[in-house]
Design a protein around this motif. Structure first.
Motif, PDB file in Angstrom:
ATOM      1  N   PRO A  83       0.817  -1.159  -0.037  1.00  0.00           N
ATOM      2  CA  PRO A  83       0.009   0.038   0.107  1.00  0.00           C
ATOM      3  C   PRO A  83       0.863   1.338  -0.108  1.00  0.00           C
ATOM      4  O   PRO A  83       1.868   1.364   0.624  1.00  0.00           O
ATOM      5  CB  PRO A  83      -0.580   0.026   1.291  1.00  0.00           C
ATOM      6  CG  PRO A  83       0.016  -1.075   2.197  1.00  0.00           C
ATOM      7  CD  PRO A  83       0.659  -2.132   1.238  1.00  0.00           C
ATOM      8  N   ALA A  84       0.260   2.262  -0.776  1.00  0.00           N
ATOM      9  CA  ALA A  84       1.084   3.513  -0.832  1.00  0.00           C
ATOM     10  C   ALA A  84       1.016   4.459   0.379  1.00  0.00           C
ATOM     11  O   ALA A  84       1.873   5.166   0.634  1.00  0.00           O
ATOM     12  CB  ALA A  84       0.613   4.240  -2.152  1.00  0.00           C
ATOM     13  N   SER A  85      -0.151   4.118   0.964  1.00  0.00           N
ATOM     14  CA  SER A  85      -0.251   4.874   2.114  1.00  0.00           C
ATOM     15  C   SER A  85      -1.058   4.416   3.334  1.00  0.00           C
ATOM     16  O   SER A  85      -2.111   3.458   2.709  1.00  0.00           O
ATOM     17  CB  SER A  85      -0.869   6.386   1.947  1.00  0.00           C
ATOM     18  OG  SER A  85      -2.010   6.042   1.264  1.00  0.00           O
ATOM     19  N   VAL A  86      -1.092   4.609   4.428  1.00  0.00           N
ATOM     20  CA  VAL A  86      -1.861   4.023   5.358  1.00  0.00           C
ATOM     21  C   VAL A  86      -3.061   4.873   5.870  1.00  0.00           C
ATOM     22  O   VAL A  86      -3.016   5.882   6.261  1.00  0.00           O
ATOM     23  CB  VAL A  86      -1.123   3.893   6.784  1.00  0.00           C
ATOM     24  CG1 VAL A  86      -1.966   3.225   7.844  1.00  0.00           C
ATOM     25  CG2 VAL A  86       0.085   2.900   6.455  1.00  0.00           C
ATOM     26  N   SER A 127      -2.914   6.372  17.351  1.00  0.00           N
ATOM     27  CA  SER A 127      -2.168   6.284  18.460  1.00  0.00           C
ATOM     28  C   SER A 127      -2.048   7.772  18.882  1.00  0.00           C
ATOM     29  O   SER A 127      -1.995   8.738  17.980  1.00  0.00           O
ATOM     30  CB  SER A 127      -0.833   5.652  17.905  1.00  0.00           C
ATOM     31  OG  SER A 127       0.060   6.059  19.286  1.00  0.00           O
ATOM     32  N   ASP A 128      -2.060   7.772  20.405  1.00  0.00           N
ATOM     33  CA  ASP A 128      -1.711   9.291  20.957  1.00  0.00           C
ATOM     34  C   ASP A 128      -0.216   9.827  20.910  1.00  0.00           C
ATOM     35  O   ASP A 128      -0.194  11.023  20.898  1.00  0.00           O
ATOM     36  CB  ASP A 128      -2.242   9.217  22.193  1.00  0.00           C
ATOM     37  CG  ASP A 128      -3.844   8.955  22.272  1.00  0.00           C
ATOM     38  OD1 ASP A 128      -4.541   9.200  21.436  1.00  0.00           O
ATOM     39  OD2 ASP A 128      -4.358   8.404  23.493  1.00  0.00           O
ATOM     40  N   ILE A 129       0.425   9.071  20.430  1.00  0.00           N
ATOM     41  CA  ILE A 129       1.959   9.159  20.663  1.00  0.00           C
ATOM     42  C   ILE A 129       2.725   9.589  19.556  1.00  0.00           C
ATOM     43  O   ILE A 129       3.936   9.618  19.430  1.00  0.00           O
ATOM     44  CB  ILE A 129       2.789   8.392  21.981  1.00  0.00           C
ATOM     45  CG1 ILE A 129       2.808   6.835  21.256  1.00  0.00           C
ATOM     46  CG2 ILE A 129       2.228   8.495  23.154  1.00  0.00           C
ATOM     47  CD1 ILE A 129       3.581   6.070  21.889  1.00  0.00           C
ATOM     48  N   GLY A 130       2.173   9.136  18.511  1.00  0.00           N
ATOM     49  CA  GLY A 130       2.572   9.361  17.117  1.00  0.00           C
ATOM     50  C   GLY A 130       1.829   9.049  15.943  1.00  0.00           C
ATOM     51  O   GLY A 130       0.679   8.685  15.885  1.00  0.00           O
ATOM     52  N   THR A 131       2.453   8.950  14.793  1.00  0.00           N
ATOM     53  CA  THR A 131       1.700   9.065  13.347  1.00  0.00           C
ATOM     54  C   THR A 131       2.491   7.910  12.696  1.00  0.00           C
ATOM     55  O   THR A 131       3.585   7.350  12.733  1.00  0.00           O
ATOM     56  CB  THR A 131       1.901  10.130  12.623  1.00  0.00           C
ATOM     57  OG1 THR A 131       3.473  10.320  12.378  1.00  0.00           O
ATOM     58  CG2 THR A 131       1.304  11.438  13.357  1.00  0.00           C
ATOM     59  N   ILE A 132       1.240   7.126  11.569  1.00  0.00           N
ATOM     60  CA  ILE A 132       1.811   5.730  10.938  1.00  0.00           C
ATOM     61  C   ILE A 132       1.815   6.541   9.461  1.00  0.00           C
ATOM     62  O   ILE A 132       0.798   7.320   9.086  1.00  0.00           O
ATOM     63  CB  ILE A 132       0.656   4.874  11.469  1.00  0.00           C
ATOM     64  CG1 ILE A 132       0.622   4.455  12.724  1.00  0.00           C
ATOM     65  CG2 ILE A 132       0.953   3.563  10.299  1.00  0.00           C
ATOM     66  CD1 ILE A 132      -0.689   3.725  13.165  1.00  0.00           C
ATOM     67  N   SER A 133       2.737   5.879   9.044  1.00  0.00           N
ATOM     68  CA  SER A 133       2.973   6.364   7.346  1.00  0.00           C
ATOM     69  C   SER A 133       3.362   4.813   6.653  1.00  0.00           C
ATOM     70  O   SER A 133       3.808   3.915   7.492  1.00  0.00           O
ATOM     71  CB  SER A 133       3.919   7.332   7.297  1.00  0.00           C
ATOM     72  OG  SER A 133       5.019   7.027   7.576  1.00  0.00           O
ATOM     73  N   ALA A 134       3.283   4.697   5.500  1.00  0.00           N
ATOM     74  CA  ALA A 134       3.868   3.882   4.586  1.00  0.00           C
ATOM     75  C   ALA A 134       4.356   4.226   3.457  1.00  0.00           C
ATOM     76  O   ALA A 134       4.402   5.301   2.995  1.00  0.00           O
ATOM     77  CB  ALA A 134       2.765   2.954   4.236  1.00  0.00           C
ATOM     78  N   ASP A 135       5.332   3.540   2.775  1.00  0.00           N
ATOM     79  CA  ASP A 135       5.991   3.856   1.578  1.00  0.00           C
ATOM     80  C   ASP A 135       6.217   2.518   0.893  1.00  0.00           C
ATOM     81  O   ASP A 135       6.628   1.112   1.228  1.00  0.00           O
ATOM     82  CB  ASP A 135       7.478   4.257   2.026  1.00  0.00           C
ATOM     83  CG  ASP A 135       8.289   4.730   0.801  1.00  0.00           C
ATOM     84  OD1 ASP A 135       7.914   4.350  -0.199  1.00  0.00           O
ATOM     85  OD2 ASP A 135       9.017   5.645   1.157  1.00  0.00           O
ATOM     86  N   ASP A 136       5.925   2.493  -0.245  1.00  0.00           N
ATOM     87  CA  ASP A 136       6.134   1.539  -1.528  1.00  0.00           C
ATOM     88  C   ASP A 136       6.876   1.814  -2.647  1.00  0.00           C
ATOM     89  O   ASP A 136       6.787   1.277  -3.726  1.00  0.00           O
ATOM     90  CB  ASP A 136       4.461   0.999  -1.803  1.00  0.00           C
ATOM     91  CG  ASP A 136       4.082   2.268  -2.849  1.00  0.00           C
ATOM     92  OD1 ASP A 136       4.600   3.460  -3.025  1.00  0.00           O
ATOM     93  OD2 ASP A 136       3.479   2.053  -3.842  1.00  0.00           O
ATOM     94  N   SER A 137       7.861   2.861  -2.334  1.00  0.00           N
ATOM     95  CA  SER A 137       8.797   3.070  -3.268  1.00  0.00           C
ATOM     96  C   SER A 137       9.867   2.069  -3.760  1.00  0.00           C
ATOM     97  O   SER A 137      10.711   2.350  -4.505  1.00  0.00           O
ATOM     98  CB  SER A 137       9.422   4.714  -3.028  1.00  0.00           C
ATOM     99  OG  SER A 137      10.177   4.406  -1.716  1.00  0.00           O
ATOM    100  N   ALA A 138       9.581   1.006  -3.047  1.00  0.00           N
ATOM    101  CA  ALA A 138      10.643  -0.151  -3.548  1.00  0.00           C
ATOM    102  C   ALA A 138      10.493  -0.722  -4.922  1.00  0.00           C
ATOM    103  O   ALA A 138       9.280  -0.435  -5.416  1.00  0.00           O
ATOM    104  CB  ALA A 138      10.356  -1.136  -2.468  1.00  0.00           C
ATOM    105  N   THR A 139      11.410  -1.419  -5.453  1.00  0.00           N
ATOM    106  CA  THR A 139      11.264  -1.642  -6.966  1.00  0.00           C
ATOM    107  C   THR A 139      10.908  -2.943  -7.229  1.00  0.00           C
ATOM    108  O   THR A 139      10.094  -2.879  -8.234  1.00  0.00           O
ATOM    109  CB  THR A 139      12.915  -1.786  -7.261  1.00  0.00           C
ATOM    110  OG1 THR A 139      13.568  -2.726  -6.721  1.00  0.00           O
ATOM    111  CG2 THR A 139      13.808  -0.564  -7.291  1.00  0.00           C
ATOM    112  N   ALA A 140      10.872  -3.977  -6.256  1.00  0.00           N
ATOM    113  CA  ALA A 140       9.968  -5.084  -6.322  1.00  0.00           C
ATOM    114  C   ALA A 140       8.497  -5.239  -5.797  1.00  0.00           C
ATOM    115  O   ALA A 140       8.311  -4.292  -4.901  1.00  0.00           O
ATOM    116  CB  ALA A 140      10.733  -6.251  -5.839  1.00  0.00           C
TER     117      ALA A 140
END
Length: 146
Positions: free
Chosen positions: A66-69, A81-94
């Motif tokens: 997934p490109a974003s959560v 979460s109250d203490i942080g943020t969640i993100s995702a990255d799919d920029s890998a080649t495979a």
């Protein structure tokens, strides 16, 4: 003559009690801060670990990381979460490669502003790295920077 009974505490007795409390506080406060830092790290890691199943389901259905959560892609709320943020990255080649990241925005000074990154390779193997204070990192590999 009649002996008078002492009432109350002497000044030296009170000073000794205050000194003992001060020594105990000097030991307890740093230990408590370490405990809070470890608890913050464990909370962030458990949040990411719970998302691995959702990511695997997404990859099975969509064929790629997934490109974003978002609530639509992984079923996670923006305020998960109250203490942080969640993100995702799919920029890998495979196909299927990528990572989900937890960025601390509050908490213990040893974790605030730091990251936990759980990455997946094309073979489906998950790895965890974090730049949180090394003493707090458990179940994950410490990295000086991510």
């Amino acid at each position: 003559m009649k002996n008078q009974m002492q009432k109350g505490f002497t000044l030296i007795e009170l000073m000794i009690v205050v000194a003992i409390i001060g020594i105990l506080a000097a030991i307890a406060i740093p230990q408590y801060q370490d405990y809070v830092g470890k608890a913050n790290f464990a909370s962030g890691l458990s949040t990411l670990t719970a998302l691995k199943t959702n990511v695997e389901s997404f990859i099975m259905e969509e064929g790629d990381f997934p490109a974003s959560v978002t609530a639509a892609t992984l079923g996670v709320a923006a305020d998960a979460s109250d203490i942080g943020t969640i993100s995702a990255d799919d920029s890998a080649t495979a196909a299927g490669e990528g990572f989900i990241n937890f960025k601390f925005s509050s908490g213990n000074p040893g974790v605030n502003g730091k990251d936990i990154r759980v990455s997946r390779d094309a073979d489906g193997v998950w790895a965890c790295k974090s730049d949180v204070k090394e003493d707090y990192v458990k179940g994950c590999e410490y990295a000086a920077s991510l």
